[in-house]
Design a protein around this motif. Structure first.
Motif, short mmCIF file in Angstrom:
data_model
loop_
_atom_site.label_atom_id
_atom_site.label_comp_id
_atom_site.label_asym_id
_atom_site.label_seq_id
_atom_site.Cartn_x
_atom_site.Cartn_y
_atom_site.Cartn_z
N ARG A 2 -25.14 37.49 -107.11
CA ARG A 2 -25.86 38.99 -107.16
C ARG A 2 -26.56 38.97 -106.09
N SER A 3 -26.84 40.27 -105.60
CA SER A 3 -27.71 40.51 -104.31
C SER A 3 -28.75 41.45 -104.87
N LEU A 4 -29.94 41.25 -104.03
CA LEU A 4 -30.84 42.32 -104.45
C LEU A 4 -30.98 43.28 -103.56
N MET A 5 -30.91 44.63 -103.98
CA MET A 5 -30.85 45.69 -103.18
C MET A 5 -32.45 46.24 -103.21
N THR A 6 -32.99 46.75 -101.92
CA THR A 6 -34.13 47.29 -101.88
C THR A 6 -34.04 48.76 -102.62
N SER A 7 -33.32 49.61 -101.78
CA SER A 7 -33.36 50.93 -102.25
C SER A 7 -32.15 51.63 -101.73
N VAL A 8 -31.85 53.05 -102.17
CA VAL A 8 -30.79 53.53 -101.87
C VAL A 8 -30.91 53.85 -100.53
N SER A 9 -31.80 54.11 -99.66
CA SER A 9 -32.12 54.36 -98.28
C SER A 9 -31.87 53.11 -97.39
N PHE A 10 -31.89 51.93 -98.01
CA PHE A 10 -31.81 50.56 -97.22
C PHE A 10 -30.42 49.71 -98.00
N SER A 11 -29.51 49.90 -97.57
CA SER A 11 -28.27 49.44 -98.45
C SER A 11 -27.85 48.00 -97.93
N SER A 12 -28.47 47.34 -97.17
CA SER A 12 -28.44 45.82 -97.02
C SER A 12 -29.01 45.03 -97.99
N SER A 13 -28.44 44.09 -98.29
CA SER A 13 -29.01 43.02 -99.23
C SER A 13 -30.08 41.95 -98.64
N LEU A 14 -31.14 42.04 -99.17
CA LEU A 14 -32.25 41.04 -98.87
C LEU A 14 -32.13 39.85 -99.46
N GLY A 15 -31.55 39.38 -100.44
CA GLY A 15 -31.11 37.90 -100.87
C GLY A 15 -30.22 37.91 -101.81
N GLY A 16 -29.77 36.71 -102.08
CA GLY A 16 -28.63 36.70 -103.13
C GLY A 16 -28.72 35.17 -103.54
N GLY A 17 -28.07 35.00 -104.69
CA GLY A 17 -28.04 33.79 -105.32
C GLY A 17 -27.22 33.77 -106.43
N GLY A 18 -27.04 32.43 -106.98
CA GLY A 18 -26.29 32.23 -108.16
C GLY A 18 -26.10 30.88 -108.51
#
Length: 156
Positions: A2-18
């Protein structure tokens, strides 16, 4: 993953894990064994890009606590009580001359300076300097908290 999304205006992921149960076994040459493993990562470039696009809101401390002489141990206790009451609080244990510490507080827009010396420690009081009003009072910690709360409420 899963990746953490900040908002619709910033679409790049800030982090991920699993879960990575099979990876450890592969690394040691034992594909037949699953090791319970989790992982997380943060995208520093994405975080920095997001921070650069946001306006900086640096809020200065409202209070700075300064020991006078050998009262350094009282500073963190006092600062903790002020912080617990919701006041942004700094400590200055640099050992600089008091005049320099006061000038620094004033230049940074810090309204209240609390001085704790031997006399104040002995009385269980604090010396509160209001840098805006140019007043100095000797008060208990609770009186300081009440005074600052009243001042903030009447100003805000």
């Amino acid at each position: 993953m899963r990746s953490l999304m900040t908002s619709v205006s910033f679409s790049s992921s800030l982090g991920g894990g699993g879960r990575y149960d099979a990876i450890i076994g592969q690394l040691i040459g034992r594909d037949d064994i699953q090791y319970p493993t989790v992982g997380i990562s943060f995208g520093m470039e994405s975080i920095m890009a997001m921070l650069e696009s946001r306006p900086a809101q640096i809020s200065s401390a409202l209070v700075v606590v300064i020991p006078i002489g050998e009262t350094v141990t009282e500073v963190p206790k006092t600062a903790a009580k002020l912080r617990a009451s919701g006041f942004r609080t700094k400590t200055d244990t640099s050992g600089r001359k008091l005049r320099k510490s006061l000038a620094t507080a004033s230049s940074k827009g810090i309204r209240y300076v609390i001085l704790i010396g031997k006399n104040e420690e002995k009385l269980g009081k604090l010396r509160l300097k209001d840098m805006d009003e140019q007043k100095e009072l000797v008060l208990s910690i609770q009186e300081v908290i009440d005074l600052i709360s009243t001042t903030i409420t009447s100003v805000g």
